[in-house]
Motif scaffolding. Structure first.
Motif, short mmCIF file in Angstrom:
data_model
loop_
_atom_site.label_atom_id
_atom_site.label_comp_id
_atom_site.label_asym_id
_atom_site.label_seq_id
_atom_site.Cartn_x
_atom_site.Cartn_y
_atom_site.Cartn_z
N ILE A 257 0.82 -1.21 0.00
CA ILE A 257 0.00 0.00 0.00
C ILE A 257 0.85 1.26 0.00
O ILE A 257 0.40 2.33 -0.43
CB ILE A 257 -0.98 0.02 1.20
CG1 ILE A 257 -2.01 1.15 1.05
CG2 ILE A 257 -0.23 0.13 2.52
CD1 ILE A 257 -2.83 1.10 -0.23
N SER A 258 2.09 1.17 0.44
CA SER A 258 2.97 2.33 0.46
C SER A 258 3.26 2.80 -0.97
O SER A 258 3.70 2.02 -1.81
CB SER A 258 4.29 1.99 1.16
OG SER A 258 5.30 2.92 0.83
N THR A 259 3.01 4.08 -1.22
CA THR A 259 3.30 4.63 -2.55
C THR A 259 4.77 4.46 -2.90
O THR A 259 5.12 4.14 -4.06
CB THR A 259 2.90 6.11 -2.61
OG1 THR A 259 1.47 6.21 -2.52
CG2 THR A 259 3.36 6.76 -3.91
N LYS A 260 5.65 4.64 -1.93
CA LYS A 260 7.08 4.47 -2.17
C LYS A 260 7.40 3.05 -2.65
O LYS A 260 8.13 2.87 -3.63
CB LYS A 260 7.85 4.77 -0.88
CG LYS A 260 9.32 4.36 -0.90
CD LYS A 260 9.93 4.45 0.50
CE LYS A 260 11.23 3.65 0.57
NZ LYS A 260 11.78 3.64 1.95
N ILE A 261 6.84 2.06 -1.97
CA ILE A 261 7.11 0.66 -2.34
C ILE A 261 6.43 0.31 -3.65
O ILE A 261 7.02 -0.35 -4.52
CB ILE A 261 6.66 -0.29 -1.21
CG1 ILE A 261 7.41 0.00 0.08
CG2 ILE A 261 6.88 -1.74 -1.63
CD1 ILE A 261 8.91 -0.20 0.00
N LEU A 262 5.18 0.74 -3.84
CA LEU A 262 4.46 0.45 -5.07
C LEU A 262 5.18 1.03 -6.29
O LEU A 262 5.22 0.41 -7.35
CB LEU A 262 3.03 0.99 -4.99
CG LEU A 262 2.07 0.24 -4.05
CD1 LEU A 262 0.78 1.02 -3.88
CD2 LEU A 262 1.79 -1.17 -4.55
#
Length: 431
Positions: A257-262
């Motif tokens: 769900i993290s934008t950074k990880i996605l």
């Protein structure tokens, strides 16, 4: 191999592999070969292993299986040994050198060559026919092969190639074959259902395909597996709401769900887009079960991103959640990143999510107490008949354990839910 010879087929990996095995088994049968599936019987003339090469554990299982049968061949317990599938596609040259006991290795799309190696005749006009290995009342139908996505952690596009959709006419032909052989629940599968039709029809056509299958009235249940969050066709949800023969069930691996990880995962969607999609699911299909999967320990996942994921899962109340530890796959873009999350931390994070989801699952199951739900009976174990609701897919989801008489495997019944556990519910035939 010739007529009346015995072939043992061993399938490893996902349901897409299973469909491939079933197609080859049917071609072998049409050539007069006696086909066995995953039995331990000795004295077969040939063994065909369909391998998985997706993640480390799957590779290890495939290698162990090949080595076991290689030893059996050396001891004269079996005749020829053939290997196909993802592992063979990815590491054919290395495997050929390391395991000379194998008579031939084949890639993922060499069906004709496999059948010919078995001394069978490939019948191109019969490729819609299958030798079903599932219980006869449900079957998987693969609507496309390969994948055009660029997910950083995934090697499937390198193994299976680009996305290739099958025509609607071809899919319907196979669907009719399955229906004529007693299939009541059709499970549509591919690496990415939502991309269906883009290559063939120049636009997403999943909704139109599902409408066609629904209109055919061939199946009491139609279930969808492996959708993708980016550009999800929301009109599909409207169709699902209107049609009783389409299960209120969505399988959509979100991965994080993290934008950074996605963004690092190259998923093509961010946190806001994911949350908007989940709201659309709940608003348009409030009674549907959502099955998803997440990766923990992806490179760069700190406590901040992990806690963000935990909060999202806690608030979303997903009916089904699968958790996977990140493992590096060679030649993927994520392999260029430093795998900086220690294995013990990955394990701890997985356990935390599993414990959280266990409580969510119990709460949702308990809410079913007293309800009467339509169930399809899969088998009998001991005193219980084991069935599933439309919210549960075979082998991966919850089951309904039923006490009673006058129940037939492969039939539908209305079951009154009497008790709930973390991952199973109990019931009795209503009325």
């Amino acid at each position: 191999m010739g007529k009346e010879k015995k072939l043992l087929v061993v399938n490893l990996g996902c349901s897409k592999n299973l469909v491939d095995s079933e197609v080859i088994m049917r071609q072998a049968e049409l050539s007069g070969i006696d086909v066995r599936f995953e039995s331990a019987e000795e004295g077969v003339d040939a063994v065909l292993i369909n391998t998985c090469g997706f993640i480390a554990d799957a590779k290890e299982e495939s290698i162990d299986t090949i080595m076991n049968f290689a030893e059996a061949k050396t001891e004269g317990m079996i005749g020829k040994l053939f290997v196909m599938g993802c592992l063979s596609q990815r590491y054919r040259n290395l495997l050929t050198q390391e395991i000379p006991e194998v008579d031939a290795f084949f890639g993922v799309d060499e069906f004709k060559n496999v059948v010919q190696a078995l001394d069978g005749k490939w019948q191109a006009d019969k490729t819609h026919e299958r030798c079903l290995t599932t219980p006869s009342h449900y079957a998987y139908l693969k609507i496309a092969e390969g994948c055009d996505r660029k997910c950083s952690f995934c090697a499937i596009p390198m193994i299976r190639g680009k996305h290739i959709s099958r025509s609607m006419e071809d899919i319907l032909k196979e669907a009719k074959y399955l229906s004529n052989h007693g299939v009541k629940e059709l499970i549509l599968i591919s690496q990415d259902l939502t991309y269906y039709g883009v290559d063939l029809y120049k636009k997403q056509m999943l909704t139109e395909l599902v409408r066609l299958l629904s209109d055919s009235n061939l199946f009491e249940w139609i279930r969808l597996h492996y959708t993708y969050p980016t550009a999800f066709p929301l009109d599909l949800l409207d169709l699902m709401r209107k049609r009783e023969n389409i299960c209120n069930y969505i399988d959509i691996p979100l991965q994080h769900i993290s934008t950074k990880i996605l963004k690092s995962m190259k998923r093509g969607i961010d946190k806001q887009g994911t949350e908007q999609l989940m709201r659309a699911f709940r608003e348009k299909l409030p009674g549907a079960a959502v099955r998803t999967a997440f990766i923990v320990g992806y490179p760069g996942e700190t406590e901040k991103e992990f806690n963000e994921l935990k909060k999202f899962i806690s608030e979303s109340n997903f009916e089904r959640v699968g958790i996977f530890l990140y493992s590096e796959e060679e030649n993927t873009s994520a392999a260029l990143l430093k795998d900086n999350v220690p294995e013990d931390i990955k394990e701890e994070r997985m356990e935390e999510i599993m414990e959280l989801q266990q409580e969510i699952s119990l709460k949702l199951n308990q809410q079913k107490g007293g309800l009467t739900l339509k169930c399809l009976i899969d088998r009998k174990e001991g005193d219980f008949y084991v069935g599933r609701t439309e919210f549960d897919s075979p082998e991966v989801d919850n089951e309904v354990l039923i006490l009673g008489e006058g129940i037939e495997i492969g039939s539908f019944y209305n079951i009154k839910i009497t008790k709930a556990d973390f991952f199973d519910i109990f019931g009795e035939k209503a009325g």
